[in-house]
Design an enzyme around this catalytic site. Structure first.
Site, short mmCIF file in Angstrom:
data_model
loop_
_atom_site.label_atom_id
_atom_site.label_comp_id
_atom_site.label_asym_id
_atom_site.label_seq_id
_atom_site.Cartn_x
_atom_site.Cartn_y
_atom_site.Cartn_z
N CYS A 198 0.85 -1.20 0.00
CA CYS A 198 0.00 0.00 0.00
C CYS A 198 0.88 1.25 0.00
CB CYS A 198 -0.93 -0.02 1.21
SG CYS A 198 -1.94 1.48 1.29
N LYS B 163 1.17 -9.73 -0.20
CA LYS B 163 1.04 -8.99 -1.48
C LYS B 163 1.98 -7.78 -1.40
CE LYS B 163 -2.44 -7.01 -4.59
NZ LYS B 163 -2.30 -5.56 -4.44
N GLY C 235 -6.71 -6.55 -10.91
CA GLY C 235 -7.40 -5.50 -10.18
C GLY C 235 -8.30 -4.68 -11.08
N ARG C 236 -7.74 -3.60 -11.66
CA ARG C 236 -8.57 -2.70 -12.46
C ARG C 236 -9.20 -3.42 -13.65
NH1 ARG C 236 -3.84 1.24 -13.20
NH2 ARG C 236 -2.92 -0.84 -13.26
C1 FMN Z 1 -8.77 1.88 -6.35
C2 FMN Z 1 -7.71 0.89 -5.95
C3 FMN Z 1 -7.74 0.35 -4.67
C4 FMN Z 1 -6.77 -0.59 -4.29
N1 FMN Z 1 -6.85 -1.16 -3.04
C5 FMN Z 1 -5.97 -2.13 -2.69
C6 FMN Z 1 -6.07 -2.81 -1.44
O1 FMN Z 1 -6.96 -2.58 -0.63
N2 FMN Z 1 -5.13 -3.77 -1.17
C7 FMN Z 1 -4.13 -4.09 -2.06
O2 FMN Z 1 -3.32 -4.97 -1.77
N3 FMN Z 1 -4.03 -3.47 -3.23
C8 FMN Z 1 -4.92 -2.52 -3.58
N4 FMN Z 1 -4.82 -1.94 -4.80
C9 FMN Z 1 -3.83 -2.45 -5.77
C10 FMN Z 1 -4.44 -3.55 -6.64
O3 FMN Z 1 -4.86 -4.66 -5.88
C11 FMN Z 1 -3.41 -4.04 -7.69
O4 FMN Z 1 -2.29 -4.54 -7.03
C12 FMN Z 1 -2.98 -2.91 -8.62
O5 FMN Z 1 -4.08 -2.14 -9.05
C13 FMN Z 1 -2.26 -3.48 -9.86
O6 FMN Z 1 -3.06 -4.43 -10.50
P1 FMN Z 1 -3.98 -4.08 -11.79
O7 FMN Z 1 -3.07 -3.42 -12.80
O8 FMN Z 1 -4.54 -5.39 -12.21
O9 FMN Z 1 -5.02 -3.08 -11.31
C14 FMN Z 1 -5.75 -0.97 -5.19
C15 FMN Z 1 -5.72 -0.41 -6.48
C16 FMN Z 1 -6.68 0.50 -6.86
C17 FMN Z 1 -6.63 1.06 -8.27
#
Ligand code: FMN
Length: 333
Positions: free
Chosen positions: A110, A149, A233-234
């Site tokens: 985070c 993570k 994620g996204r």
């Molecule tokens: C709006 C938002 C909230 C997120 N909240 C968390 C979270 O609570 N815990 C966490 O480990 N990662 C969090 N992340 C990171 C995502 O889990 C992920 O690692 C990151 O977006 C990269 O993956 P992606 O490209 O598939 O989105 C967050 C990302 C976004 C955009």
């Protein structure tokens, strides 16, 4: 099951990432019903307090009470925490075990300044002795599945290998690597070479994460890095039916077919759970930030959705955008 034994989901699984502000209990309940092909759904992080402990209800609310009551959904849930050396971690783990959580995830990726200033999240990537202590506390008080993570570092990857080895040496079952530094936040493209490096450095399973948006990305990430599974994620907010179309073509037309059901199910569920229409509308707007970037004139469309002042108007705009897109596709064919 020994501590470092196999994960309870097969290789090449797709895991729904934690997304604070998006993947709360209501969202996960709807997504689990509509898109059961995801191997796991993660809660977003819950920060463990330094003094005292949260009530059982606080954990239950974070998990989602309906998910708690459904053993199959509970089994599919990863509960994520952010904790520090000073926090009351063992008390929290006691409650989580009582609630029947089987898979705990520690967030050390985070990037939030507040979280880092309290000694959690990415702070632990820069203080490896604190990281060791936190990992030891968890492993000593948690007999279930335990994953971490992480990002690749705070400013750079200089401590990446050492951090991976410390995590592995602490009896963690698998590591999810979001292939960016803390300083990168969400900018630029995630560099999957770091996922491959993690696969080479540790023997426990590595879960790849970062910029996986399409079926092709899923296959490329798995094949290029050799990671066990991927977490999305996204891209999962945008295409939550992605696991259904692995092996077929998750193209734009399919997205258009799925979108109304996705939005309607989320809206109906939250209204039925007692959320007022404004709260539901705000939730749909917030989700829309991730969904429409491949639509024609997407900035205009997003602005119209953001400005809609009722659920009816929101759904009218959505329907019109989908009809227009269908016409555009036909015209192009
Ligand atoms: C709006 C938002 C909230 C997120 N909240 C968390 C979270 O609570 N815990 C966490 O480990 N990662 C969090 N992340 C990171 C995502 O889990 C992920 O690692 C990151 O977006 C990269 O993956 P992606 O490209 O598939 O989105 C967050 C990302 C976004 C955009």
């Amino acid at each position: 099951m020994t501590l470092n034994s196999l994960l309870p989901f097969p290789p090449r699984s797709l895991l729904f990432a934690p997304l604070e502000g998006m993947t709360d209990g209501h969202y996960r309940q709807v997504a689990m019903r509509l898109y059961p092909e995801w191997a796991r759904f993660s809660t977003d992080f819950l920060r463990i307090p330094t003094n005292g402990k949260y009530s059982r209800n606080k954990y239950l609310e974070h998990l989602g009470a309906a998910i708690h009551q459904n053993p199959a959904l509970l089994e599919k849930t990863i509960f994520q925490i952010i904790t520090t050396e000073k926090a009351q971690t063992s008390l929290a783990l006691e409650t989580l075990a009582e609630l029947g959580i089987s898979h705990l995830d520690l967030n050390i990726g985070c990037p939030s300044r507040t979280v880092i200033n309290h000694g959690g999240g990415c702070y632990l990537l820069g203080n490896l002795s604190a990281l060791k202590n936190v990992l030891a506390t968890i492993r000593n008080h948690w007999s279930g599945l335990f994953t971490v993570k992480m990002r690749i570092g705070i400013h750079d990857d200089s401590l990446f290998d050492e951090t991976l080895k410390i995590i592995e040496g602490s009896g963690v079952n698998a590591i999810t690597v979001h292939a960016r530094t803390r300083d990168q936040l969400y900018k630029g493209r995630a560099d999957w070479r770091f996922i491959k490096r993690a696969v080479d450095v540790v023997k426990i399973p590595v879960i790849g994460n970062g910029d996986i948006w399409t079926v092709e990305d899923v296959n490329n990430c798995l094949n290029e890095t050799g990671c066990h599974s991927v977490m999305i994620g996204r891209g999962a907010l945008k295409t939550p039916w992605l696991p259904q179309v692995i092996g077929s073509n998750a193209n734009f037309q399919i997205r258009c077919l799925h979108l109304p059901e996705y939005y309607q199910a989320l809206s109906s569920h939250c209204l039925a759970e007692g959320d007022d229409a404004t709260k539901v509308l705000n939730r749909l707007k917030s989700l829309s930030r991730y969904v429409f970037d491949d639509f024609a004139h997407c900035d205009l469309l997003k602005t119209q959705l953001m400005r809609s002042n009722s659920l009816n108007v929101f759904f009218e705009i959505l329907e019109k955008a989908i009809v227009t897109s269908g016409e555009r596709i036909q015209a192009l064919q």
